[in-house]
Scaffold this motif. Structure first.
Motif, PDB file in Angstrom:
ATOM      1  N   GLU A 186      -8.235   3.103 -26.801  1.00 39.32           N
ATOM      2  CA  GLU A 186      -6.965   3.236 -27.510  1.00 39.32           C
ATOM      3  C   GLU A 186      -5.807   3.450 -26.551  1.00 39.32           C
ATOM      4  O   GLU A 186      -4.717   2.885 -26.716  1.00 39.32           O
ATOM      5  CB  GLU A 186      -7.041   4.394 -28.508  1.00 39.32           C
ATOM      6  N   MET A 187      -6.048   4.270 -25.510  1.00 44.12           N
ATOM      7  CA  MET A 187      -5.008   4.521 -24.515  1.00 44.12           C
ATOM      8  C   MET A 187      -4.666   3.247 -23.745  1.00 44.12           C
ATOM      9  O   MET A 187      -3.494   2.980 -23.442  1.00 44.12           O
ATOM     10  CB  MET A 187      -5.452   5.622 -23.554  1.00 44.12           C
ATOM     11  N   GLU A 188      -5.690   2.456 -23.404  1.00 41.41           N
ATOM     12  CA  GLU A 188      -5.426   1.205 -22.704  1.00 41.41           C
ATOM     13  C   GLU A 188      -4.595   0.251 -23.574  1.00 41.41           C
ATOM     14  O   GLU A 188      -3.650  -0.385 -23.096  1.00 41.41           O
ATOM     15  CB  GLU A 188      -6.741   0.545 -22.308  1.00 41.41           C
ATOM     16  N   ALA A 189      -4.965   0.122 -24.852  1.00 41.74           N
ATOM     17  CA  ALA A 189      -4.208  -0.756 -25.757  1.00 41.74           C
ATOM     18  C   ALA A 189      -2.774  -0.264 -25.930  1.00 41.74           C
ATOM     19  O   ALA A 189      -1.821  -1.062 -25.938  1.00 41.74           O
ATOM     20  CB  ALA A 189      -4.908  -0.829 -27.111  1.00 41.74           C
ATOM     21  N   ARG A 190      -2.619   1.055 -26.027  1.00 36.66           N
ATOM     22  CA  ARG A 190      -1.268   1.613 -26.167  1.00 36.66           C
ATOM     23  C   ARG A 190      -0.430   1.356 -24.928  1.00 36.66           C
ATOM     24  O   ARG A 190       0.762   1.038 -25.011  1.00 36.66           O
ATOM     25  CB  ARG A 190      -1.365   3.110 -26.436  1.00 36.66           C
ATOM     26  N   TYR A 191      -1.066   1.457 -23.768  1.00 44.03           N
ATOM     27  CA  TYR A 191      -0.337   1.211 -22.513  1.00 44.03           C
ATOM     28  C   TYR A 191       0.114  -0.247 -22.423  1.00 44.03           C
ATOM     29  O   TYR A 191       1.242  -0.539 -21.996  1.00 44.03           O
ATOM     30  CB  TYR A 191      -1.239   1.562 -21.330  1.00 44.03           C
ATOM     31  N   ILE A 192      -0.770  -1.175 -22.832  1.00 44.71           N
ATOM     32  CA  ILE A 192      -0.400  -2.590 -22.790  1.00 44.71           C
ATOM     33  C   ILE A 192       0.760  -2.883 -23.734  1.00 44.71           C
ATOM     34  O   ILE A 192       1.707  -3.603 -23.391  1.00 44.71           O
ATOM     35  CB  ILE A 192      -1.630  -3.451 -23.132  1.00 44.71           C
ATOM     36  N   ARG A 193       0.698  -2.309 -24.933  1.00 44.06           N
ATOM     37  CA  ARG A 193       1.800  -2.501 -25.876  1.00 44.06           C
ATOM     38  C   ARG A 193       3.108  -1.929 -25.351  1.00 44.06           C
ATOM     39  O   ARG A 193       4.175  -2.517 -25.504  1.00 44.06           O
ATOM     40  CB  ARG A 193       1.456  -1.856 -27.228  1.00 44.06           C
ATOM     41  N   LEU A 194       3.011  -0.745 -24.721  1.00 45.47           N
ATOM     42  CA  LEU A 194       4.212  -0.129 -24.151  1.00 45.47           C
ATOM     43  C   LEU A 194       4.800  -0.988 -23.038  1.00 45.47           C
ATOM     44  O   LEU A 194       6.024  -1.141 -22.922  1.00 45.47           O
ATOM     45  CB  LEU A 194       3.865   1.266 -23.615  1.00 45.47           C
ATOM     46  N   LYS A 195       3.936  -1.582 -22.222  1.00 44.31           N
ATOM     47  CA  LYS A 195       4.413  -2.420 -21.129  1.00 44.31           C
ATOM     48  C   LYS A 195       5.129  -3.661 -21.669  1.00 44.31           C
ATOM     49  O   LYS A 195       6.192  -4.057 -21.166  1.00 44.31           O
ATOM     50  CB  LYS A 195       3.227  -2.838 -20.256  1.00 44.31           C
ATOM     51  N   LYS A 196       4.561  -4.283 -22.714  1.00 46.30           N
ATOM     52  CA  LYS A 196       5.211  -5.444 -23.314  1.00 46.30           C
ATOM     53  C   LYS A 196       6.560  -5.070 -23.929  1.00 46.30           C
ATOM     54  O   LYS A 196       7.536  -5.820 -23.822  1.00 46.30           O
ATOM     55  CB  LYS A 196       4.308  -6.044 -24.382  1.00 46.30           C
TER      56      LYS A 196
END
Length: 405
Positions: A186-196
């Motif tokens: 979940e943290m990895e997915a959240r980080y990717i979304r934040l980066k986009k």
């Protein structure tokens, strides 16, 4: 230096930098061969990728092209293209112009270039993945520390709070994991979304800054144009005043009109036996004068004043200057008796005094006061049209009555 090239594959023309042309380093704008085939790099835009739904390697490639024009800057090249016709030299036997040896060398250079680009892309992807993993590990480490400090988190036997943890281990045991694998994903997915989201925000911020700069430039230009218009308007008024004063001084009727205007200013409020004196020869009943003075439009003021001075019936058989209409001369139009010049002068002086009372002055007053004759002419034409319409209506009624009988 920039080049205007034509791709042979789809006959598309484009402006590219000379660094995108393989093995090409011109020293001047004429340092190229019109009959030679060059390899030019082409990369599709983001919109083209989405529209064509391309997959796989969509970062561009080298294609056979022909150089049409060279220029020092992109602006000069765009100006040349827009102002003149670009000649295109036909290349016959494009595929058979070189022998097998040159073709092999050509293909080897192209293969090397493609491999180098592919290697750079793979390296950049690896770097992005490594940086992403490092950032995720750092975030997880901070989360684990905060969880260990919380008294509500149960700890497995042998683990003490504030102790060092092996953040790189990926143990799947339920009793010893402080942060489960699900939370990590979940943290990895959240980080990717934040980066986009950050990329999109930076793009929007850049567009907003460009738009704000353009807005500031437009505001500055608008202020300059407004200032220039004010100056031109002022000069125009001054020039009109000078021209009008010069022609007025040269006109033979100017002293008479000036004297009439001065007399009107002195006598316009004088009332004798219920009549108001206007200028030299006009005298109106006070009731009519009060009705004329209630008007607020220039044309209505002059028309009502003319009717009050001459009357509607008298105006029908008169004209302003006694000259027939040029448009109606061929139809047999004849001249009518002109209006009395002295009364016209008094009307103009009265009109100027009325305009001054309305707060009009300078060149605007002179320009508006000149229209008094056209207003009177319009009133005469209106009265004649109305009279003709009444006569035609009466004639039609008589014809209808005759038909009934």
């Amino acid at each position: 230096m920039f080049a205007y090239v034509k791709y042979f594959q789809d006959d598309v023309r484009a402006i590219v930098h000379t660094s995108q042309i393989l093995n090409f380093a011109p020293k001047s704008t004429d340092d190229f061969l019109k009959h030679k085939i060059y390899l030019v790099f082409w990369s599709p835009s983001e919109e083209e990728r989405i529209r064509e739904r391309q997959v796989g390697d969509t970062d561009g490639d080298f294609y056979k092209s022909q150089i049409l024009i060279l220029a020092e800057t992109k602006e000069k090249l765009q100006k040349l293209i827009s102002t003149s016709r670009v000649p295109v030299t036909k290349i016959r036997g494009m595929d058979e112009e070189s022998d097998e040896g040159s073709k092999t060398l050509f293909n080897e250079e192209l293969t090397k270039k493609r491999k180098a680009i592919q290697a750079e892309k793979v390296e950049m992807k690896l770097k992005c993945q490594q940086s992403t993993e490092e950032n995720c590990r750092a975030i997880l480490a901070e989360k684990k520390k905060s969880l260990l400090k919380s008294p509500l988190v149960p700890l497995s036997p042998g683990i003490q709070r504030e102790s060092d943890l092996d953040y790189g281990s990926d143990s799947s045991s339920d009793g010893g994991d402080v942060v489960p694998k699900k939370l990590l994903l979940e943290m990895e997915a959240r980080y990717i979304r934040l980066k986009k989201s950050m990329v999109v925000l930076r793009k929007i911020e850049g567009e907003f800054s460009v738009a704000s700069e353009e807005m500031q430039l437009l505001k500055k230009k608008l202020c300059e144009v407004e200032e220039e218009n004010k100056i031109l308007k002022k000069l125009n008024y001054e020039l009109q005043d000078k021209v009008i004063n010069r022609f007025s001084s040269a006109s033979p009727g100017a002293p008479e009109e000036a004297a009439s205007g001065q007399m009107l200013k002195n006598n316009q409020h004088d009332v004798e036996d219920g009549n108001v004196t206007l200028g030299k020869v006009i005298s109106l009943p006070k009731e009519k004068w009060d009705m004329v003075m209630r008007n607020t439009k220039d044309s209505i003021f002059i028309k009502d004043l003319a009717v009050a001075v001459w009357g509607s019936e008298a105006l029908k058989g008169r004209s302003v200057d006694g000259i027939p209409c040029r448009r109606l001369i061929s139809k047999g139009a004849v001249s009518k008796p002109p209006l009395t010049p002295a009364k016209l002068n008094d009307i103009r002086a009265t009109f100027e005094a009325w305009l001054e009372k309305q707060g009009v002055e300078g060149a605007e007053l002179i320009a508006r006061s000149k229209k008094y004759k056209s207003y009177i002419s319009d009133k005469i034409m209106y009265l004649n049209r109305k009279d003709r319409a009444v006569n035609e209506r009466e004639g039609n009624n008589l014809e209808a009555a005759d038909l009934k009988d």
